[in-house]
Design a protein around this motif. Sequence first.
Motif, PDB file in Angstrom:
ATOM      1  N   VAL B  54       0.825  -1.208   0.000  1.00 47.94           N
ATOM      2  CA  VAL B  54       0.000   0.000   0.000  1.00 47.94           C
ATOM      3  C   VAL B  54       0.864   1.266   0.000  1.00 47.94           C
ATOM      4  O   VAL B  54       0.336   2.368  -0.107  1.00 47.94           O
ATOM      5  N   GLY B  55       2.148   1.110   0.145  1.00 46.93           N
ATOM      6  CA  GLY B  55       3.047   2.267   0.120  1.00 46.93           C
ATOM      7  C   GLY B  55       4.053   2.109  -0.995  1.00 46.93           C
ATOM      8  O   GLY B  55       3.791   2.465  -2.146  1.00 46.93           O
ATOM      9  N   GLN B  77      -2.752  -1.249  -7.341  1.00 45.28           N
ATOM     10  CA  GLN B  77      -4.144  -0.891  -7.558  1.00 45.28           C
ATOM     11  C   GLN B  77      -4.299   0.569  -7.974  1.00 45.28           C
ATOM     12  O   GLN B  77      -3.571   1.442  -7.509  1.00 45.28           O
ATOM     13  N   ASP B  78      -5.326   0.813  -8.792  1.00 46.08           N
ATOM     14  CA  ASP B  78      -5.571   2.164  -9.304  1.00 46.08           C
ATOM     15  C   ASP B  78      -5.775   3.197  -8.206  1.00 46.08           C
ATOM     16  O   ASP B  78      -5.442   4.364  -8.381  1.00 46.08           O
ATOM     17  N   ARG B  79      -6.332   2.772  -7.101  1.00 41.78           N
ATOM     18  CA  ARG B  79      -6.645   3.779  -6.088  1.00 41.78           C
ATOM     19  C   ARG B  79      -5.384   4.381  -5.476  1.00 41.78           C
ATOM     20  O   ARG B  79      -5.456   5.383  -4.767  1.00 41.78           O
ATOM     21  N   PHE B  80      -4.229   3.780  -5.772  1.00 39.83           N
ATOM     22  CA  PHE B  80      -2.968   4.351  -5.297  1.00 39.83           C
ATOM     23  C   PHE B  80      -2.260   5.139  -6.398  1.00 39.83           C
ATOM     24  O   PHE B  80      -1.058   5.382  -6.318  1.00 39.83           O
ATOM     25  N   SER B  81      -3.001   5.552  -7.404  1.00 41.05           N
ATOM     26  CA  SER B  81      -2.354   6.213  -8.542  1.00 41.05           C
ATOM     27  C   SER B  81      -1.672   7.527  -8.140  1.00 41.05           C
ATOM     28  O   SER B  81      -0.719   7.948  -8.795  1.00 41.05           O
ATOM     29  N   ALA B  82      -2.166   8.158  -7.082  1.00 37.86           N
ATOM     30  CA  ALA B  82      -1.490   9.377  -6.623  1.00 37.86           C
ATOM     31  C   ALA B  82      -0.046   9.054  -6.233  1.00 37.86           C
ATOM     32  O   ALA B  82       0.869   9.863  -6.433  1.00 37.86           O
ATOM     33  N   LEU B  83       0.141   7.872  -5.697  1.00 30.72           N
ATOM     34  CA  LEU B  83       1.483   7.450  -5.289  1.00 30.72           C
ATOM     35  C   LEU B  83       2.337   7.095  -6.502  1.00 30.72           C
ATOM     36  O   LEU B  83       3.557   7.272  -6.490  1.00 30.72           O
ATOM     37  N   TRP B  84       1.686   6.587  -7.546  1.00 28.69           N
ATOM     38  CA  TRP B  84       2.438   6.289  -8.771  1.00 28.69           C
ATOM     39  C   TRP B  84       3.158   7.552  -9.238  1.00 28.69           C
ATOM     40  O   TRP B  84       4.326   7.506  -9.622  1.00 28.69           O
ATOM     41  N   GLU B  85       2.433   8.635  -9.214  1.00 27.95           N
ATOM     42  CA  GLU B  85       3.008   9.887  -9.708  1.00 27.95           C
ATOM     43  C   GLU B  85       4.173  10.333  -8.825  1.00 27.95           C
ATOM     44  O   GLU B  85       5.213  10.773  -9.319  1.00 27.95           O
TER      45      GLU B  85
END
Lengths: 150, 194
Positions: B54-55, B77-85
């Motif tokens: 999750v991190g 997961q898509d809901r962590f896309s902010a972290l992808w960036e």
Amino acid sequence: MNNGATTMTPRKSAETNRVLDLPEAVKKSCVTKLKELREAVGGISTIGLVSPDGFEVAWISTATLPVSKISALASTLVAVAHSYTKEVGLSECRELIIDTDLGCSLLMDVTVDGRTYGLLIAAEDTALLGRVLSKARACAKELKDVIATR
Amino acid sequence: MSFGGGQNEYKLLFTGPMGAGKTTAIRAISEIEPVRTEAANTTAGGGGKATTTVGLDYGEISLGNGERLRLYGTPGQDRFSALWEILTTGAMGVVILVDHSDPESYERMEHFLDSFAGLITETAGVIGLTHTEDAPDRPMDPYYESLAQRYMMLPVMPVDARSSEDIRGLLDALLSILESRLADSSVDSLSGDL
């Protein structure tokens, strides 16, 4: 080297079905606890309980916010804080306090049977941090008891 | 590896859907105890795995010339896309891992190609297919067709995420692409060995 300007945009939603979700009755009880906390402390704008993997379990807010995104980020912060404190030779992180010019946000560990849920609170700068902390800790304990009944 | 500018540490990203083997791959090659941020998985995704990142995952690997690669793994997961960036910032390239035995593996690869298109275009990327032994008859052509449709020339390599040799092979391919691109732009050359 990428300079961070690239926008990462998921092209489609592909979230999977929840299999270990909490029962609705437990979620309602959690919402009740969050409401009690908000009523007990002035200046709280948002309170949420998120699952270990970043899904919202219960949520109250006076603002229109991207709940799913915040829930995911909250679980990330809790997990990263856990990892960070262990790396620096401490035990697992229990609380994370984030201070800003407009107020503060707290993230608290709510671990039940080895699963770490996260209690998140956003409070305006008028809120008294000590009181928020005190009441939030009590709320986190109550939430543990509620979740344990699932 | 040397990119000039006095840098001696470089950042690579591992991404892909949940359960593809990102955490395992970083663990397989990291020379330090990896940083992991896993939490209980409450979904049916990722083959029903018990935990999910999750991190971020973090590991390090040295090159032959004293330089180091920092390896960052994203949540799937898509809901962590902010972290992808956030994790993409400063990356020199991306490894996309996809579970080949997943009935939706083609679509999942496309999803990550599109979501990380900017990084792939600006830097370099490789595709690692995991669990190929579980679906030996599943064709590879759709992966190449999807890449061709996007004008992306990325290597597609079957790998065992647990195998240090396999994952180092992926990184070798990625570094070769980077070297080629840098040579084309007359910046510098890569010389490190994994």
